[in-house]
Design a protein around this motif. Structure first.
Motif, short mmCIF file in Angstrom:
data_model
loop_
_atom_site.label_atom_id
_atom_site.label_comp_id
_atom_site.label_asym_id
_atom_site.label_seq_id
_atom_site.Cartn_x
_atom_site.Cartn_y
_atom_site.Cartn_z
N ASN A 235 -5.86 1.32 -2.70
CA ASN A 235 -4.24 1.21 -2.36
C ASN A 235 -3.72 0.05 -2.42
O ASN A 235 -4.35 -1.18 -3.60
CB ASN A 235 -4.21 1.70 -0.40
N THR A 266 -2.86 4.18 -4.12
CA THR A 266 -1.73 5.16 -2.48
C THR A 266 -0.44 3.94 -1.71
O THR A 266 -1.36 3.05 -1.35
CB THR A 266 -3.22 5.76 -2.03
N LEU A 337 -3.53 12.21 -5.13
CA LEU A 337 -3.28 12.69 -4.29
C LEU A 337 -1.79 12.78 -3.44
O LEU A 337 -1.68 12.33 -2.25
CB LEU A 337 -2.70 10.84 -4.24
N ASN A 347 3.35 11.25 -2.87
CA ASN A 347 2.77 9.75 -3.53
C ASN A 347 3.41 9.06 -4.68
O ASN A 347 3.91 9.98 -5.99
CB ASN A 347 1.29 10.18 -3.59
N PRO A 349 1.72 7.06 -6.82
CA PRO A 349 0.85 5.88 -7.39
C PRO A 349 0.38 5.59 -8.91
O PRO A 349 -0.30 5.02 -9.22
CB PRO A 349 -0.87 6.44 -7.07
#
Ligand code: G3I
Length: 373
Positions: A235, A266, A337, A347, A349
């Protein structure tokens, strides 16, 4: 309504400035695979439709930007070996042909994994039946692509978070030496392909220690292991750069390559502050947990770009130890994700947005190399 001249100018200026939100790669810039070609492979994970080249624009982008591929799903045992006496290589043949056509480094994912497991394999109870299954499964698949698949995830996610071996049908029926058996079988079937152990959360000290011990044990048992894959489902803040660096140092000290095999960052809140990829964890969606359903705010876009930049800077520092960095998907729309750990979220990412346009994160990773010239 007729626009007055000042209003017309204002509307035009607003239109132009909103267009600049679409991140276009500077004309002079090379692609990401070219920028990093002296450092390590830049890979992506391909979905079935990408392997089948359903969209020529997407195929063109993949071959332009990436020089390594991993099959996101289609080489898992439920697809390649759905019944005890039946293999199915229809999609994996297309996958390997895709990589060869585009002159790419081709990675195989994955031979022994407890998830997306062929249902009949889950029924195996005793060690002889498990040894027979592993011998047939690994030997058949690795031999079939001998000299064509450049590296394999031989065993995937065999560890718990505390570094002990995960309870699985492999451990339960065969015992801990299933790992040695798997690596020996793969090496016998194709002595030249690189063999990896692949897992998530290896930046966590306990799990990393478990992996280091496991790899030492493989080496002690005379099994060939060429590298470790740290998946890299991370993350915006965790793991820290120090933890990532320590992971690179600890694994390369074992004399093996380090690959970052499933990188994605994420930007969404986690229901349990969990970083990782245990696919059994799910939770209900709600607005708080899905804060950017339409667009990623600039401030977060920039945080994402800065995080990618810092991570790639570290990768460059240790380029002599790193074989490959693979993003887990081509664009944000494709990412797992969006559905994990909560289904149906939006999301962001990866390096390309839902329209396959390069994001600020892409530019920051690319600029890092341009700055070095
Ligand atoms: O193909 C079916 C489709 O027919 C159905 O309509 C749809 C409904 O949900 O599901 C589709 O299957 C999904 C499959 O992905 C293909 O998209 C499965 O539900 C879904 O569970 C599966 O998720 C994959 C996941 O592994 C399963 O474990 C993700 O795409 C894939 O990105 C993910 O990859 C794993 C790596 O292999 C190992 N490391 C962790 C990583 C992330 O979990």
């Amino acid at each position: 309504m007729k626009l007055t001249k000042p209003l017309f100018i204002l509307v035009t200026v607003l239109a132009i400035s909103s267009c600049t939100k679409i991140y276009k790669k500077p004309e002079t810039a090379v692609t990401i695979k070219e920028a990093y070609k002296e450092n390590f492979y830049i890979g992506t994970a391909l979905s079935q439709s990408q392997i089948e080249e359903k969209d020529p624009m997407v195929t063109a982008l993949i071959s332009k930007e990436f020089n390594s591929i991993t099959p996101e799903n289609i080489m898992k045992s439920m697809f390649t070996h759905p019944e005890q006496d039946r293999f199915d290589f229809k999609l994996s043949d297309k996958y390997v042909a895709f990589g060869e056509k585009h002159n790419m480094f081709i990675h195989g994912h994955t031979l022994i994994w407890h998830s997306q497991l062929a249902p009949w394999m889950a029924q195996i109870k005793d060690s002889t039946a498990m040894a027979d299954m592993m011998t047939n499964h690994i030997t058949t698949i690795v031999s079939k692509y001998k000299g064509r698949i450049n590296s394999w995830d031989v065993v995937n996610e065999a560890l718990n978070e505390d570094g002990t071996l995960r309870k699985s049908v492999f451990l339960n029926s065969y015992g801990k030496d299933f790992l040695t058996l798997a690596f020996k079988l793969a090496a016998k079937a194709d002595p030249k392909t690189d063999l990896y152990y692949n897992d998530y959360n290896l930046c966590n000290a306990k799990k990393r220690k478990g992996a280091v011990d496991m790899i030492k044990n493989l080496q002690k048992n005379g099994a060939k292991i060429d590298g470790v894959g740290e998946q890299g489902h991370w993350n915006l803040t965790s793991p820290s750069l120090d933890e990532i660096e320590q992971t690179i140092l600890d694994f390369s000290a074992l004399g093996i390559k380090v690959a970052f095999t499933e990188l994605d960052i994420t930007v969404l809140p986690s229901p349990w502050d969990v970083v990782g990829a245990d696919v059994n964890q799910k939770s209900e969606a709600n607005e708080k947990m899905n804060p950017y359903p339409k667009v990623l705010p600039d401030s977060v876009q920039q945080q994402l770009a800065a995080r990618y930049e810092a991570i790639f800077k570290l990768f460059l520092k240790h380029q002599d130890k790193i074989s490959r960095v693979t993003l887990w998907g081509v664009n944000d729309g494709q990412s797992w994700l969006n559905d994990w750990p909560i289904r149906g979220r939006t999301n962001y990412p990866l390096l390309f947005d839902r329209e396959f346009k390069p994001k600020e994160a892409y530019t920051s990773v690319l600029k890092l190399k341009e700055a070095k010239k």
